[in-house]
Design a protein around this motif. Structure first.
Motif, PDB file in Angstrom:
ATOM      1  N   PHE A   1       0.915  -1.197  -0.066  1.00 35.76           N
ATOM      2  CA  PHE A   1      -0.057   0.186   0.056  1.00 35.76           C
ATOM      3  C   PHE A   1       0.841   1.277  -0.069  1.00 35.76           C
ATOM      4  N   TRP A   2       1.761   1.240   0.874  1.00 31.20           N
ATOM      5  CA  TRP A   2       2.489   2.665   1.115  1.00 31.20           C
ATOM      6  C   TRP A   2       3.721   2.959  -0.043  1.00 31.20           C
ATOM      7  N   ASP A   3       4.005   1.567  -0.632  1.00 31.45           N
ATOM      8  CA  ASP A   3       4.783   1.470  -1.659  1.00 31.45           C
ATOM      9  C   ASP A   3       4.312   2.222  -2.931  1.00 31.45           C
ATOM     10  N   LYS A   4       3.095   1.782  -3.217  1.00 31.86           N
ATOM     11  CA  LYS A   4       2.081   2.421  -4.308  1.00 31.86           C
ATOM     12  C   LYS A   4       2.308   3.998  -4.222  1.00 31.86           C
ATOM     13  N   LEU A   5       1.613   4.278  -2.836  1.00 37.71           N
ATOM     14  CA  LEU A   5       1.573   5.697  -2.832  1.00 37.71           C
ATOM     15  C   LEU A   5       2.771   6.576  -2.954  1.00 37.71           C
ATOM     16  N   GLU A   6       3.992   5.983  -2.268  1.00 38.08           N
ATOM     17  CA  GLU A   6       5.079   6.861  -2.378  1.00 38.08           C
ATOM     18  C   GLU A   6       5.668   6.918  -4.028  1.00 38.08           C
ATOM     19  N   LYS A   7       5.560   5.696  -4.512  1.00 44.17           N
ATOM     20  CA  LYS A   7       5.904   5.439  -5.871  1.00 44.17           C
ATOM     21  C   LYS A   7       5.147   6.762  -6.749  1.00 44.17           C
ATOM     22  N   ALA A   8       3.837   6.889  -6.533  1.00 38.44           N
ATOM     23  CA  ALA A   8       3.278   7.811  -7.193  1.00 38.44           C
ATOM     24  C   ALA A   8       3.824   9.123  -6.986  1.00 38.44           C
ATOM     25  N   ASN A   9       4.426   9.578  -5.696  1.00 40.10           N
ATOM     26  CA  ASN A   9       4.839  10.952  -5.332  1.00 40.10           C
ATOM     27  C   ASN A   9       6.321  11.036  -6.147  1.00 40.10           C
TER      28      ASN A   9
ATOM     29  N   ILE B   1      10.519   2.225   3.094  1.00 41.79           N
ATOM     30  CA  ILE B   1       8.964   2.304   3.473  1.00 41.79           C
ATOM     31  C   ILE B   1       8.901   1.885   4.954  1.00 41.79           C
ATOM     32  N   ILE B   2       9.927   1.053   5.167  1.00 43.07           N
ATOM     33  CA  ILE B   2       9.613   0.396   6.804  1.00 43.07           C
ATOM     34  C   ILE B   2      10.088   1.525   7.700  1.00 43.07           C
ATOM     35  N   GLN B   3      11.244   2.363   7.284  1.00 45.71           N
ATOM     36  CA  GLN B   3      11.644   3.465   8.135  1.00 45.71           C
ATOM     37  C   GLN B   3      10.623   4.561   8.319  1.00 45.71           C
ATOM     38  N   LYS B   4       9.541   4.773   7.242  1.00 44.04           N
ATOM     39  CA  LYS B   4       8.763   5.655   7.375  1.00 44.04           C
ATOM     40  C   LYS B   4       7.401   5.106   7.955  1.00 44.04           C
ATOM     41  N   TYR B   5       7.170   4.011   7.621  1.00 43.52           N
ATOM     42  CA  TYR B   5       5.701   3.421   8.163  1.00 43.52           C
ATOM     43  C   TYR B   5       5.711   2.053   9.036  1.00 43.52           C
ATOM     44  N   GLY B   6       7.018   1.675   9.135  1.00 40.43           N
ATOM     45  CA  GLY B   6       6.932   0.588   9.968  1.00 40.43           C
ATOM     46  C   GLY B   6       6.434  -0.771   9.318  1.00 40.43           C
ATOM     47  N   ILE B   7       6.038  -1.648  10.043  1.00 34.52           N
ATOM     48  CA  ILE B   7       5.448  -2.929   9.490  1.00 34.52           C
ATOM     49  C   ILE B   7       4.299  -3.876  10.551  1.00 34.52           C
ATOM     50  N   VAL B   8       3.501  -4.393   9.847  1.00 33.97           N
ATOM     51  CA  VAL B   8       2.635  -5.166  10.580  1.00 33.97           C
ATOM     52  C   VAL B   8       2.458  -6.463  10.619  1.00 33.97           C
ATOM     53  N   PRO B   9       2.132  -7.496  11.427  1.00 35.10           N
ATOM     54  CA  PRO B   9       1.426  -8.856  10.987  1.00 35.10           C
ATOM     55  C   PRO B   9       0.591  -8.947  10.020  1.00 35.10           C
ATOM     56  N   GLN B  10       0.798 -10.070   9.242  1.00 32.55           N
ATOM     57  CA  GLN B  10      -0.438 -10.353   7.973  1.00 32.55           C
ATOM     58  C   GLN B  10      -1.711 -10.406   8.689  1.00 32.55           C
ATOM     59  N   SER B  11      -1.624 -10.868   9.793  1.00 34.18           N
ATOM     60  CA  SER B  11      -3.213 -10.927  10.422  1.00 34.18           C
ATOM     61  C   SER B  11      -3.782  -9.555  10.671  1.00 34.18           C
ATOM     62  N   VAL B  12      -2.993  -8.489  10.515  1.00 31.20           N
ATOM     63  CA  VAL B  12      -3.737  -7.122  11.059  1.00 31.20           C
ATOM     64  C   VAL B  12      -4.029  -6.737   9.564  1.00 31.20           C
ATOM     65  N   MET B  13      -3.099  -6.936   8.551  1.00 28.96           N
ATOM     66  CA  MET B  13      -3.666  -6.211   7.333  1.00 28.96           C
ATOM     67  C   MET B  13      -3.335  -7.546   5.989  1.00 28.96           C
ATOM     68  N   PRO B  14      -4.528  -8.415   6.101  1.00 30.34           N
ATOM     69  CA  PRO B  14      -4.157  -9.463   5.120  1.00 30.34           C
ATOM     70  C   PRO B  14      -4.240  -9.081   3.814  1.00 30.34           C
ATOM     71  N   GLU B  15      -3.857 -10.275   2.967  1.00 28.29           N
ATOM     72  CA  GLU B  15      -4.031 -10.031   1.630  1.00 28.29           C
ATOM     73  C   GLU B  15      -5.371  -9.888   0.969  1.00 28.29           C
ATOM     74  N   THR B  16      -5.265  -8.808  -0.165  1.00 30.14           N
ATOM     75  CA  THR B  16      -6.491  -8.890  -1.090  1.00 30.14           C
ATOM     76  C   THR B  16      -6.431  -9.321  -2.313  1.00 30.14           C
ATOM     77  N   TYR B  17      -7.668  -9.283  -3.108  1.00 24.24           N
ATOM     78  CA  TYR B  17      -7.472  -9.833  -4.486  1.00 24.24           C
ATOM     79  C   TYR B  17      -6.483  -9.165  -5.333  1.00 24.24           C
ATOM     80  N   ASN B  18      -6.397  -7.681  -4.963  1.00 22.42           N
ATOM     81  CA  ASN B  18      -5.362  -6.915  -5.866  1.00 22.42           C
ATOM     82  C   ASN B  18      -4.142  -7.015  -5.354  1.00 22.42           C
TER      83      ASN B  18
END
Length: 444
Positions: free
Chosen positions: A102-110, A149-166
């Motif tokens: 998610f954050w990589d897509k936003l940052e790549k746009a900028n 990305i990790i330095q700016k936004y950190g990380i979370v377990p997959q259970s907190v933000m699981p995979e989506t179709y996209n």
């Protein structure tokens, strides 16, 4: 003077074919079975047995599915290996690749918008502008980009933000996203051409980023700001941490000093002398974030450094050209796997530098080294954790011959403490800037 292929030459070509021993047998075999199956050497399977003198237990493999997030999976896998060892989480525990996506897509746009503005005075036919517009963004990346990305936004377990179709099948999102970015590029260039003020440009760019955020949220879900993390360890003990942030989760469960981890490359081309630092123009994701930095070394140093980190019990992120001389289903990467040159009776040999200079090879995929087989102190084969699920290789793990590493591996990431002092000293050097299309700027 240009010359067409003559009738005389065609007759000579056919005569040459007719004079090759068993050419009819070979023709039948290749037309029926294809080049790879016909040129395969079963001896490679014998030598590439998945047994290693140094073999780290890293749990179950992950699966990036129909997405190009190998670089992200590989980096997060190296971190989850530490979490598994230190906190005894389940073997199938994963960090959320969707969160960092998610954050990589936003940052790549900028990052793209900023590069569009920097090159806005150049014609669209200029090579840099054409390079930007060919692929405004993609799923791929490099180590320093996931660290940013990790330095700016950190990380979370997959259970907190699981995979989506996209996130698991990113093709639809990427085609729509790149359409938007190219559309936005036309507007930004028009604003510059019409002498719009910096305030006007900044306001329009902010609206564009607001739209990107909405696209990402609809496609990948909204990233959590805080969360609770509960799990049972391998001893069946229950644990829960309340009100974690992605940054506090990283600090507690990983705790690495990310600046200690550096990119080591082997780029043997004439324009990149060894034992020097390099970066790549217009390559990155987080504006004003971590810079792409590569230390170019010989393959002897490349191997030694990787082995030292494995000996310490820590896995190694690496980048390679996975499609070369490899069998995806069997999980074998070996220069002796196929003998296409013998099959066709032609010389197909190229040096590693020649393959880079002439577009035959570059880094296409990132995985993790989790073992190595040392014979008399020398590596003969390497254990590789892939991110293609457990239906390929040996439950998802591949075997890579040392000769294959020599020819098709381009990058590893290691803790700088494993570098000899002379190479540690080079890290402070101001990097030489490579062109955006340099093969060392390819994205895994």
């Amino acid at each position: 003077m240009t010359k067409e292929i003559s009738t005389k030459q065609l007759t000579a070509f056919q005569a040459d074919l007719d004079n090759h021993p068993a050419h009819s047998v070979i023709e039948r075999a290749v037309t029926k079975n294809g080049i790879l199956k016909t040129s395969a050497d079963y001896h490679s399977e014998i030598t590439m047995t998945p047994v290693f003198s140094i073999d780290l237990d890293t749990g179950k493999v992950a699966n990036q599915k129909q997405s190009g997030r190998c670089w992200m999976f590989a980096a997060l896998n190296t971190m989850r290996h530490d979490i598994k060892n230190n906190f005894k989480v389940a073997a199938d525990f994963e960090l959320s690749q969707n969160y960092t996506f998610f954050w990589d897509k936003l940052e790549k746009a900028n990052y793209f918008y900023e590069n569009v503005l920097k090159t806005a005075s150049l014609p669209t036919s200029d090579r840099k502008v054409a390079w930007l517009m060919t692929t405004p963004q993609q799923d791929g990346g490099q180590w320093d980009m996931i660290m940013a990305i990790i330095q700016k936004y950190g990380i979370v377990p997959q259970s907190v933000m699981p995979e989506t179709y996209n996130s698991s099948a990113s093709r639809e999102f990427n085609s729509t996203f790149n359409l938007k970015l190219r559309k936005d590029a036309t507007e930004l260039r028009e604003l510059v051409a019409s002498h719009a003020t910096e305030t006007e440009i900044a306001k329009r760019k902010e609206k564009m980023l607001t739209e990107v955020y909405r696209m990402a949220a609809y496609s990948f879900g909204e990233p959590p700001a805080t969360f609770d993390f509960e799990y049972r360890d391998s001893d069946n003990n229950y644990h829960i941490d309340y009100d974690l942030t992605p940054q506090s989760f990283f600090e507690k469960f990983v705790g690495w000093n990310l600046s200690d981890y550096v990119s080591i490359i082997n780029g043997p081309t004439a324009d990149k002398p060894y034992n020097h630092m390099y970066t790549v123009e217009m390559l990155g994701n987080v504006v004003n974030g971590r810079e792409i930095r590569h230390l170019n070394v010989t393959m002897d140093d490349f191997r030694k450094i990787a082995i030292e980190q494995l000996k310490s019990g820590e896995s190694v992120w690496f980048g390679c050209d996975v499609g070369q001389e490899s069998d995806r289903q069997k999980g074998i990467m070996d220069t002796e796997l196929y003998h296409k040159d013998e099959l066709f009776d032609i010389d197909l040999s190229m040096s590693k530098a020649e393959r880079l200079d002439y577009g035959e090879s570059l880094m296409t995929h990132a995985m993790v080294l989790t073992g190595v087989d040392l014979v008399n102190g020398k590596p003969t084969k390497w254990k590789v954790e892939n991110s293609w699920g457990d239906k390929v290789g040996t439950k998802g793990f591949f075997v890579m011959s040392d000769n294959w590493m020599e020819e098709f591996c381009y990058q590893i990431v290691v803790n700088k403490k494993f570098l000899p002092q002379n190479l540690q000293d080079v890290l402070a050097e101001k990097p030489t800037v490579l062109a955006p299309w340099d093969p060392m700027g390819s994205l895994a």
